[in-house]
Design an enzyme around this catalytic site. Sequence first.
Site, PDB file in Angstrom:
ATOM      1  CG  HIS A   1      33.070  25.495  60.375  1.00  0.00           C
ATOM      2  ND1 HIS A   1      33.666  26.005  61.510  1.00  0.00           N
ATOM      3  CD2 HIS A   1      33.282  26.413  59.409  1.00  0.00           C
ATOM      4  CE1 HIS A   1      34.222  27.175  61.225  1.00  0.00           C
ATOM      5  NE2 HIS A   1      34.001  27.454  59.961  1.00  0.00           N
TER       6      HIS A   1
ATOM      7  CG  ASP B   1      35.099  31.216  61.139  1.00  0.00           C
ATOM      8  OD1 ASP B   1      34.474  30.285  60.617  1.00  0.00           O
ATOM      9  OD2 ASP B   1      36.327  31.371  61.001  1.00  0.00           O
TER      10      ASP B   1
ATOM     11  CD  GLU C   1      36.503  25.772  58.149  1.00  0.00           C
ATOM     12  OE1 GLU C   1      36.760  26.316  57.073  1.00  0.00           O
ATOM     13  OE2 GLU C   1      36.863  26.268  59.247  1.00  0.00           O
ATOM     14  CD  GLU C   2      38.013  27.958  61.914  1.00  0.00           C
ATOM     15  OE1 GLU C   2      39.096  28.186  61.345  1.00  0.00           O
ATOM     16  OE2 GLU C   2      37.007  28.669  61.778  1.00  0.00           O
TER      17      GLU C   2
ATOM     18  CG  ASP D   1      32.866  29.154  56.887  1.00  0.00           C
ATOM     19  OD1 ASP D   1      32.811  29.947  57.847  1.00  0.00           O
ATOM     20  OD2 ASP D   1      33.674  28.213  56.833  1.00  0.00           O
TER      21      ASP D   1
ATOM     22  CG  HIS E   1      40.168  33.035  62.523  1.00  0.00           C
ATOM     23  ND1 HIS E   1      41.058  32.060  62.121  1.00  0.00           N
ATOM     24  CD2 HIS E   1      38.951  32.597  62.121  1.00  0.00           C
ATOM     25  CE1 HIS E   1      40.406  31.089  61.492  1.00  0.00           C
ATOM     26  NE2 HIS E   1      39.123  31.397  61.479  1.00  0.00           N
TER      27      HIS E   1
HETATM   28 CO    CO Z   1      37.564  30.143  60.528  1.00  0.00          CO
HETATM   29 ZN    ZN Z   2      34.714  29.229  59.026  1.00  0.00          ZN
END
Ligand code: CO
Ligand code: ZN
Length: 329
Positions: free
Chosen positions: A62, A162, A192-193, A215, A301
């Site tokens: 992603h 990420d 994706e998030e 990922d 994150h």
């Molecule tokens: Co993420």
């Molecule tokens: Zn991810």
Amino acid sequence: MKDLIKKLVEAFGPSGYEDQVRAIIQAEAAGKADEIRTDNLGNLIVLKKGSGGGERIMISAHMDEIGLMVSYIDKKGFARIGNIGGIALATLTGSRARFADGTIAVLYNEKDGWMGPGTLAECFIDTGATSPEDSPVKVGDVACIHRPFEELGGRLVSKAMDDRIGCAVALQALLDMAESPNDVYFVFSTQEEVGCRGAMVAAFGIEPEVAVAVDVTLTGDIPLAKPMSVELGKGPAVKVKDAGMLAHPGVKKWMVATAEKLALPYQLEVLTGGTTDAYTIQTSRDGIAAGCLSIPTRYVHSPSEMVDYNDVLNSVKLLVGMLSAPVSW
Ligand code: CO
Ligand code: ZN
């Protein structure tokens, strides 16, 4: 590969606003693919045709990162924000946001100042404006966290490992791939998030026989970490299960067998929270055999997500190995 990683991780691309990332990947993939197109949800789909007799494989990484959206601007020009995806609250105070046009803002909170906010509603951003009229941002504008890429010994740090590191691994695999019997669709997915939405429609459109998400995953190797048997530097992780999916046992076997054949280090991953594009891919149409190649990542994150460079290089080798031979399990 580090130049490519730096370019990708420093790009702006919260969910739904992946254009700048897509442009970078499209330029790198041009001339190396048989077909490149963008679908209606913004997924970049790069096809590398096989020599025949193989499978139709979808690889999904992603392009989007977590971000912030302006929701309100007060009389003094301070802006309130909502989240795009699961932003780590504790990391926001004193951090900086960057908008698509390069506008920078300071993030702070009204609750306890430097002690950190209790909720996102207590956070605000300061763009230097003194009124709504001179604010360089408006309601609905989107920001990512503003941090440069850093190299700390063998570890790489960024606001958006990420999943730009997954994009880098997939892109490098496309560039390194030799002859293959398989038709490989490299999907650089959107949103994706916020629920793996891009991969959902891409899988429906491509109708692959096998799919692998690339990922990040969490690790259990930091002080007082929850027990988890994934560590930085111990090789790519082969997902067995996460909160959204059970990896197809055959795909897991295929990944493990390839790692062993190539004498690459690997780890088995059972993740208790979070999921990946494989979650929406495997339930597309009448079901798709799906798994996930995970890059072990600390501080996911947060503005400083950390990976090990050797894990990244070994992830590329594992993916190239998987894609270059007939799929079997
Ligand atoms: Co993420
Ligand atoms: Zn991810």
